[in-house]
Design a protein around this motif. Structure first.
Motif, PDB file in Angstrom:
ATOM      1  N   THR A 181      -6.614 117.772  51.669  1.00 34.82           N
ATOM      2  CA  THR A 181      -5.181 118.069  52.333  1.00 34.82           C
ATOM      3  C   THR A 181      -4.301 118.727  51.474  1.00 34.82           C
ATOM      4  OG1 THR A 181      -5.623 116.437  54.103  1.00 34.82           O
ATOM      5  CG2 THR A 181      -3.468 117.321  53.907  1.00 34.82           C
ATOM      6  N   ASN A 182      -4.008 117.938  50.378  1.00 34.93           N
ATOM      7  CA  ASN A 182      -3.299 118.292  49.347  1.00 34.93           C
ATOM      8  C   ASN A 182      -3.831 118.196  47.918  1.00 34.93           C
ATOM      9  OD1 ASN A 182      -0.656 119.342  50.582  1.00 34.93           O
ATOM     10  ND2 ASN A 182      -0.646 116.987  51.239  1.00 34.93           N
ATOM     11  N   PRO A 183      -4.485 119.009  47.421  1.00 39.95           N
ATOM     12  CA  PRO A 183      -5.299 118.688  46.054  1.00 39.95           C
ATOM     13  C   PRO A 183      -4.114 118.567  44.972  1.00 39.95           C
ATOM     14  CG  PRO A 183      -5.342 121.000  46.713  1.00 39.95           C
ATOM     15  CD  PRO A 183      -4.919 120.467  47.800  1.00 39.95           C
ATOM     16  N   GLU A 184      -4.478 117.938  43.986  1.00 45.00           N
ATOM     17  CA  GLU A 184      -3.660 117.274  42.731  1.00 45.00           C
ATOM     18  C   GLU A 184      -3.248 118.738  42.077  1.00 45.00           C
ATOM     19  OE1 GLU A 184      -3.618 114.507  38.795  1.00 45.00           O
ATOM     20  OE2 GLU A 184      -5.117 114.135  40.468  1.00 45.00           O
ATOM     21  N   LYS A 185      -2.236 118.868  41.810  1.00 46.26           N
ATOM     22  CA  LYS A 185      -1.947 119.812  40.952  1.00 46.26           C
ATOM     23  C   LYS A 185      -2.430 120.007  39.526  1.00 46.26           C
ATOM     24  CE  LYS A 185       2.223 122.582  39.115  1.00 46.26           C
ATOM     25  NZ  LYS A 185       3.936 122.525  39.161  1.00 46.26           N
ATOM     26  N   GLY A 186      -3.024 121.184  39.502  1.00 48.30           N
ATOM     27  CA  GLY A 186      -3.708 121.098  38.028  1.00 48.30           C
ATOM     28  C   GLY A 186      -5.167 120.531  37.914  1.00 48.30           C
ATOM     29  N   SER A 187      -5.679 120.257  39.073  1.00 48.77           N
ATOM     30  CA  SER A 187      -6.911 119.718  39.329  1.00 48.77           C
ATOM     31  C   SER A 187      -8.092 120.809  39.359  1.00 48.77           C
ATOM     32  CB  SER A 187      -7.067 118.855  40.460  1.00 48.77           C
ATOM     33  OG  SER A 187      -6.981 119.455  41.725  1.00 48.77           O
ATOM     34  N   TYR A 188      -7.756 122.047  39.545  1.00 48.02           N
ATOM     35  CA  TYR A 188      -8.779 123.090  39.760  1.00 48.02           C
ATOM     36  C   TYR A 188      -8.612 124.281  39.102  1.00 48.02           C
ATOM     37  CZ  TYR A 188      -5.289 124.633  43.254  1.00 48.02           C
ATOM     38  OH  TYR A 188      -3.931 125.016  43.711  1.00 48.02           O
ATOM     39  N   ALA A 189      -9.782 125.309  38.930  1.00 48.12           N
ATOM     40  CA  ALA A 189      -9.404 126.610  38.602  1.00 48.12           C
ATOM     41  C   ALA A 189      -9.461 127.459  39.601  1.00 48.12           C
ATOM     42  CB  ALA A 189     -10.647 126.703  37.433  1.00 48.12           C
TER      43      ALA A 189
END
Length: 400
Positions: free
Chosen positions: A15-23
């Motif tokens: 729903t709201n992925p953590e900021k900076g958690s993905y490329a």
């Protein structure tokens, strides 16, 4: 939002992925792209799978468990999901830990250090960068500007540099984007509307509507997607900008003769809105919103056109001009020529901006209405626009 688990290559929903958690991947579409499917390993035979695999590999090297690729992470068969994704796209790129920009048609090679983008033994020339397809596409503009960290790779996945260091000067020259917006020293929201439109002026999209939709994030706009509306999408975008800004540089466009994306004016008349970003190609006003613009009034979208409050109109060489507070020299300002009709004002001489001498006395502030586009009755009429203006004025004066 769906993300690819870089270990399993399975899609997972957030729903709201953590900021900076993905490329996140920025690329241009090619043949055999992998469509939406939960298990991506079943598409290993497709040509586009290699991009997904390499994105996940680079993400894992940075200890990132998740990655996002537009080809497979959006269910494009759902119009609601596609609309939500496009309206959220800028934010998704902005909150990625890193963006990998894959320039498939570029190959690093030894070059003259003076012509290279980073002075390295293997580098991309400024000419190569300007000619690559990624630089020319509409969607990649926000993919360049939104993320803080953008790493560039050539067609063999060789690292070329990042946007705020090795490639900064080359990217600025190739895209026309001032370097302060690439480094993040200035927020893009501080750039004038005309400047942001100029950034998009030479970019292309496959669908005409995407000319507007790919700019939603650039102007911090949210609006519904209506594929099939054609050039009305760009008109809607400008209407939405009007609701959020009183930046007169939105109207500092000029018709581009010979460019099929730029309308040919009917007898020298147009509405107040541009028909395509290409009409901002020659915009030379201040790139910062707080420099050179003194307009304190407002404008609004109405059923009668765009209503301007507290604006100055004046005569320049016996032609009516609306000042845009467009200061490009100490001797003159810029404005647009207007033609008054019973249905409201139209823009005249749209292939040029008016030069307003600084010594020219401004008239009183007033309210005027300017039509958004040329009246429908002109489109298939055998009468010239000048005939229309004269005939309608005669009818209104006679009470017919």
């Amino acid at each position: 939002m769906r993300l690819i688990n870089t270990e399993t290559l399975q899609l997972e929903s957030f729903t709201n992925p953590e900021k900076g958690s993905y490329a996140i991947l920025s690329h241009t579409w090619g043949p055999e792209e992998v469509p939406f499917q939960k298990d991506l390993t079943s598409a290993k035979w497709m040509q586009g799978f290699a991009k997904i695999e390499k994105t996940c590999e680079l993400a894992k090297e940075r200890n990132l468990l998740y990655a996002w690729v537009d080809t497979c992470c959006i269910d494009k068969s759902s119009s609601a999901e596609l609309s939500e994704a496009i309206n959220s796209m800028f934010k998704w790129y902005q909150e990625a830990a890193v963006c990998f920009a894959f320039l498939v048609d570029v190959s690093l090679k030894p070059v003259d250090h003076e012509r290279s983008s980073n002075g390295g033994d293997n580098a991309i020339t400024i000419e190569q960068l300007g000619e690559c397809r990624w630089i020319q596409r509409g969607w990649t503009l926000q993919e360049l500007l939104a993320p803080k960290n953008v790493e560039f790779y050539d067609g063999n996945w060789e690292f070329m540099g990042s946007k705020d260091s090795q490639l900064l000067d080359a990217l600025s020259e190739a895209t026309g984007i001032e370097s302060v917006y690439l480094t993040g020293d200035e927020e893009i929201w501080s750039a004038t509307v005309g400047t942001r439109m100029r950034w998009a002026s030479k970019r292309e999209t496959t669908r005409l509507e995407d000319t507007a939709y790919c700019l939603l994030g650039i102007f911090d706009i949210n609006m519904p997607l209506v594929y099939g509306e054609g050039d009305k999408a760009f008109i809607r975008l400008q209407e939405e900008i009007c609701k959020q800004s009183n930046d007169l540089y939105l109207f500092a466009w000029t018709e581009q003769p010979g460019n099929p994306l730029s309308y040919s004016s009917r007898g020298g008349f147009r509405g107040i809105f541009a028909c395509h970003p290409c009409e901002f190609t020659n915009f030379q006003g201040p790139h910062r919103r707080d420099v050179g613009c003194n307009f304190k009034g407002e404008f609004a979208v109405t059923s009668r056109g765009i209503r301007f409050d507290d604006v100055h109109t004046l005569l320049v060489n016996n032609k009516l001009v609306l000042s845009l507070d467009y200061n490009v020299s100490h001797r003159s300002n810029k404005g647009i020529f207007l033609q008054r009709t019973p249905d409201g004002y139209l823009r005249s001489n749209p292939n040029t901006l008016a030069e307003i001498p600084k010594k020219n006395t401004r008239g009183e502030k007033q309210r005027i209405y300017v039509q958004k586009r040329i009246p429908r009755q002109w489109e298939n009429s055998t009468e010239s626009p000048d005939d229309y203006v004269e005939i309608t004025w005669t009818r209104s004066l006679s009470g017919l």
